[in-house]
Every structure is written in C-alpha cells, then in structure tokens.
Design an enzyme around this catalytic site. Structure first.
Site, PDB file in Angstrom:
ATOM      1  N   ASP A 214       0.832  -1.203   0.000  1.00 57.67           N
ATOM      2  CA  ASP A 214       0.000   0.000   0.000  1.00 57.67           C
ATOM      3  C   ASP A 214       0.872   1.262   0.000  1.00 57.67           C
ATOM      4  OD1 ASP A 214      -2.858   0.918   0.438  1.00 57.67           O
ATOM      5  OD2 ASP A 214      -1.927   1.893   2.150  1.00 57.67           O
ATOM      6  N   GLU A 263      14.366 -15.341   0.866  1.00 49.90           N
ATOM      7  CA  GLU A 263      14.679 -16.402   1.838  1.00 49.90           C
ATOM      8  C   GLU A 263      13.748 -17.594   1.631  1.00 49.90           C
ATOM      9  OE1 GLU A 263      14.060 -14.558   5.650  1.00 49.90           O
ATOM     10  OE2 GLU A 263      15.790 -13.228   5.412  1.00 49.90           O
TER      11      GLU A 263
HETATM   12  C1  GLC Z   1      -4.268   2.933  -0.666  1.00 49.68           C
HETATM   13  C2  GLC Z   1      -5.470   2.043  -0.516  1.00 49.68           C
HETATM   14  C3  GLC Z   1      -6.626   2.869  -0.047  1.00 49.68           C
HETATM   15  C4  GLC Z   1      -6.280   3.504   1.283  1.00 49.68           C
HETATM   16  C5  GLC Z   1      -4.972   4.282   1.192  1.00 49.68           C
HETATM   17  C6  GLC Z   1      -4.440   4.620   2.552  1.00 49.68           C
HETATM   18  O1  GLC Z   1      -4.413   3.844  -1.686  1.00 49.68           O
HETATM   19  O2  GLC Z   1      -5.728   1.376  -1.705  1.00 49.68           O
HETATM   20  O3  GLC Z   1      -7.794   2.133   0.066  1.00 49.68           O
HETATM   21  O4  GLC Z   1      -7.303   4.359   1.685  1.00 49.68           O
HETATM   22  O5  GLC Z   1      -3.969   3.553   0.550  1.00 49.68           O
HETATM   23  O6  GLC Z   1      -3.965   3.468   3.182  1.00 49.68           O
END
Ligand code: GLC
Length: 552
Positions: A214, A263
């Site tokens: 993310d 790993e």
């Molecule tokens: C990313 C995720 C989204 C979230 C954001 C903050 O873009 O896909 O859903 O709100 O990160 O974590």
C-alpha cells in the site's frame, strides 16, 4: 495452426507464477459473512473457495483483515501480525490459506507500511511520551507554530482532504498523509524497518505467497528543518527528490524486503501500489525491489482504441525495461467500478471519467447507460485477460456489478467522504457487500444484514442469478479465465492491422488472437476458430462493442 498452442507456458515454474497470474481482489469485509454480524470474515472466504475455484483465478489478494477500528476500511492497522476479531482468528487465517492452496489458489496479503492506525501500540506510546523521545521518533512529529503552538507546523492538506497535521495535545503535531487516524511512520527509524521485516516473515511463514504494498511510493520522507508551504510542496518536482513522494531512497527499503522475499522458496512476490509518473514505475518493479508494480493507465483511460493501444505498448515496453511483467487493472476498492465508469454520460474531464461528477450529482442509476457500460466492461476485461502480464480483478466485477452511487450520507463510511464534504463522495459504492443470492438477508452475504446498504437491484447481479445463465457475465469470466489458463503464451504480442481506428487486434506468439471493437459498427473477424466472444457474432462479424478470442 492449433498445434502451436501449448497447455501452459513451460517457463511458468513456481518461481514465475506471478508473471502472468490472474489475481482476484477480495475486500474481506464485503465478500462473505459467515458469522452473521454484518461484516465479511475469513471463514466466509473459506466457505467460498469452491466459488473462487470455479471462477478459475490463480491467486487472491486480500485487502487488510488486521485488527482495525476501520477508520479507513482496514487500511488503518492496529496490529500487523494478527487478524481482526471481527473477521476471525489466526487459526481461521491458516484454515483459509490451506483451503485456497488446496484449490490451487495462491494468497497475496496487503501490507500497509506508510502509516499505522492511531490505536497501534506504538502510536499510543508516542502520544504518552515526551517530544524528542524514541517513541515519537517512530512517527513524524513536529512542534506547532504560533505563540502556544496552536497552529500546525505547516498548512499541508491530506489526501482525503482536510489538514495533514493533527495536534498531539502538548504543542507537538503529527503528520498523517491520509486520515488523522493514520499517523505516518518514520522510515528513517531502524526499529520501524526491522518490525516490517518481521511482519513480512510472519506472513511468509504462514504460507502467504505474496504481498501488495500500500502507498509504496510514500515511505521515505525528508522534511528538512524548515517545512515548505503546501503551495511550495505541490510545486516541487516528483523526480526522486520530493520531500514526501517517490523519493529515490525508498528503494533502499525494498532492497531489504527483497532479501526477505528471497529467503523463501518459491520467493515471495510483491506488487507496489505506487501512484507515480509512468517512467518512474519500473524501479518499483525491479527484481532487486518489489518485483512488480501496478499500472493504472487503462483504469484511467477512456474506452478508446488508440488510447488503449498506446497504453499497452508503453507498458509492455516498461516491463521489458524492468525485467518484470506488466499488470492490468480496471477496478479495485478505490475506484468506481468499470461497468459503471463506461456507462456514464459522455465524459469531459478526469473527474467525469472516473465518476466523480455523477456521484456528486446523486449517483442515480437512471443517469447511466448500464447496458453499454456492461458491454464495454466485458470487452475490456476480455482484452485484459488476453494481454501479456498479470490481470488484477476486483470482487463483483465478474458479476458485471454496477457501482452503488446513491448510498445515503448517514450510511457512508469512507473518510474521504467526511473529510472532503461536497467534493468527494468517497469509495463506499464499490465496497457494498456482493450479492450471492437473488433475495434473502443481504442477498446471501450473511444472515446478519450488510454493513453498507445493498440496493434492491443487487439480486439481479447475484451469483445465483448468473450461475446457470450461459450468457451471464459470471460465465463469461469463467470461460475466459479457463481458456486463459490453457492458452497462456510468452509475454509478447503482435499487433494486427484491422483497417479501422476503433478496432484493436493482436496475436500472442502461440496464435491466440484477440479482437476488440470499441465502436458500434460490426467488424468481420479474421480467419480462425472462434473461442469466445463477449458480444454476439453474426455472419463471422462481431456486432459492435465487444471482444472475440480466436485461434489463428
Ligand atoms: C491505498 C489504498 C486505499 C487507502 C490508502 C491509505 O491507496 O488502496 O484504500 O485508503 O492507501 O492506506
């Protein structure tokens, strides 16, 4: 020429399974609710493994299922190495992985490293600790401005709208690029780095095959002594030196992660969610780093043949450059579903294209040409599934599900809605629990209702309604994914001359041919055995918008 078709690319050994995988994204809270509390859970996923197997996907990616107060749909993580009690236990997780693996489906989990939740034990510790303490150093704290530090350190705006700094109560403020419940971590801190290595091993040891990272472009930050203003910050080039985004040194973090991935046998995989300029994407996809990166170009494009072609060519080129494979995606939990985007009235700017204007105007289904939207969406998906690289699909798109645009304000959950009133309606409309049955409690999602309201029309898109209908979107996906498994070929394509600006055709090295018609005029298909078509074929011609697969 059927003899050139091989059942599977012989190079698709375990180590390269991800290169051309079909990946199905599950948003766990809205997939299936086994315990009837109105929120989807891991046991619900386990129960639906036969469905996933019948769909023919090779991997699932699970959005966060970790303990969370759900200030941002689970992207506010309290504990990276546990399961939210509302969604189950670690034992439920193991049972789910065993069931998925038993069905030949790999498992990708979401890692959220840019920020924790404000309930994470580190953040609680940080708030209780004094300015300058090691506990505060795990996050980004700065002194406030003004005589009593009553103003934020800078006028920065968060991605969800509203201020990006929140007061800690003692004159210091903390940075949150997203909601205030999502304090940004300080990745210059060694303890932070080590803890994530621990988390990657924790899930890898439990059998997870890969990770979706993310906000991968946000981790490294260099704020300097004097903070720039928001205007200055916004004007700075994103060329690797920006204080907040896509800094070159972020790749040092991923080089460490790669050592952990390697790993394991097969090596664990990762795909970066990095909203960066296209020419900077390859670095995230490098074999020394995460290995693969999302490309959202088709998701952002109009349904238009020349745009699609240039995006495809460009991204295949990038993949070659990085040695990775490319990724394709039309829908996910952050955007208006593609069946709906393509059903919008003629579009002008970016906001209209992504459904923003429609949502702000009330999101009425009456404003959509749903039939056209679905026809285009099916055509786009078939094209996607024929392209070299991995295809990422989002739960519900296999049903041709439309966005729920008219969720009442009182039922909305997305922080983007609350932090940006009148500007952003948020992403709840693609996160409504999916319909399994024509009717009944929450259309078969669970016995305890649904945490987001489902509209009456949902039943018509249910798995039950589509299961036995040979012409349903669900059965189109099943056939397409099944054929894709058999036809998969080397990661190349050759464009075919179609003689029309609104028709794209390409052939994979083994003769698998894709023809997509973007306009309304019928198009005579080239010679070859017809394998599948998303629209009627009459007298050897695809009748308007649609995609056909042939064996040429
Ligand atoms: C990313 C995720 C989204 C979230 C954001 C903050 O873009 O896909 O859903 O709100 O990160 O974590």
């Amino acid at each position: 020429m059927t003899d050139v078709l091989t059942a599977q690319d012989p190079t698709a050994t375990d180590e390269t399974w991800w290169r051309q995988a079909s990946v199905y994204q599950i948003y766990p809270r809205s997939f299936a609710d086994a315990n009837g509390d109105g929120i989807g859970d891991l046991a619900g996923i386990t129960e639906r493994v036969p469905y996933l197997a019948s769909l023919g996907v090779e991997a699932v990616w699970l959005s966060p299922f970790y303990p969370s107060a759900l200030a941002d749909g689970g992207y506010d993580v309290d504990d990276y190495r546990d399961v939210d009690p509302k969604l189950g236990t670690l034992e439920d997780f193991d049972a789910m992985v065993a069931a998925l693996h038993g069905a030949g489906i790999r498992v990708i989990v979401d890692i959220v490293p840019n920020h924790t939740s404000d309930r994470h034990e580190w953040f609680r510790e940080a708030l209780a600790a004094p300015a300058g303490s090691p506990a505060r150093d795990r996050y980004v704290f700065r002194d406030g401005t003004g005589p009593a530090a009553e103003n934020p350190p800078a006028d920065w705006v968060s991605i969800f709208g509203g201020p990006a700094w929140t007061a800690a109560g003692d004159g210091q403020w903390y940075l949150h690029s997203f909601a205030k419940e999502q304090p940004d971590l300080n990745w210059a801190n060694r303890e932070v780095r080590d803890d994530f290595l621990h988390t990657l091993r924790f899930w890898s040891d439990r059998g997870v095959d890969g990770f979706r990272i993310d906000v991968a472009h946000g981790l490294s930050k260099d704020l300097g002594e004097v903070l720039p203003t928001w205007a200055e910050l916004s004007a700075m080039p994103k060329d690797g030196t920006h204080p907040l985004w896509d800094r070159d040194d972020v790749h040092e973090i991923y080089a460490e992660w790669r050592k952990v991935f390697d790993e394991y046998t097969p090596a664990r995989t990762a795909v970066a969610e990095a909203w960066v300029a296209a020419d900077r994407r390859a670095r995230y996809a490098s074999a020394d780093g995460l290995g693969q990166a999302f490309n959202f170009d088709l998701l952002e494009a109009d349904f238009d043949a020349p745009s699609f072609r240039s995006i495809i060519e460009f991204n295949l080129g990038l993949a070659e450059q990085s040695g990775s494979s490319t990724t394709w995606v039309f829908s996910n939990h952050d955007v208006v579903r593609h069946a709906t985007r393509y059903a919008l009235p003629p579009q002008n700017g970016a906001a209209e294209k992504q459904g923003g204007a429609w949502l702000l105007a009330g999101g009425s289904p009456d404003a959509l040409d749903q039939e056209l939207g679905l026809r285009r969406a099916q055509a786009a998906t078939l094209l996607e599934l024929a392209l070299p690289g991995s295809a990422y699909m989002y739960q519900g798109e296999e049903l041709g599900l439309q966005e729920v645009g008219d969720i009442p304000a009182a039922d909305r959950q997305d922080p983007a809605f609350f932090r940006n009133p009148g500007v952003d309606v948020g992403r709840d409309g693609c996160r409504v629990p999916i319909p399994w049955t024509r009717d009944g409690s929450s259309f078969g999602f669970g016995s305890g209702g649904s945490h987001l309201p489902q509209p009456a029309w949902f039943g018509g898109f249910s798995v039950e309604a589509e299961d036995d209908d040979p012409d349903s979107t669900l059965n189109l996906y099943r056939k397409a994914l099944g054929l894709r498994g058999q036809l998969q070929s080397e990661e190349r394509l050759e464009w075919l001359d179609t003689g029309r600006d609104d028709v794209l055709a390409f052939r994979r090295p083994n003769g698998w041919t894709n023809v997509t018609v973007f306009g309304d005029e019928p198009y005579e298909l080239p010679a070859g055995a017809l394998l599948l078509a998303s629209a009627p074929v009459a007298d050897g011609a695809l009748t308007g918008v649609g995609t056909a697969w042939l064996r040429a």
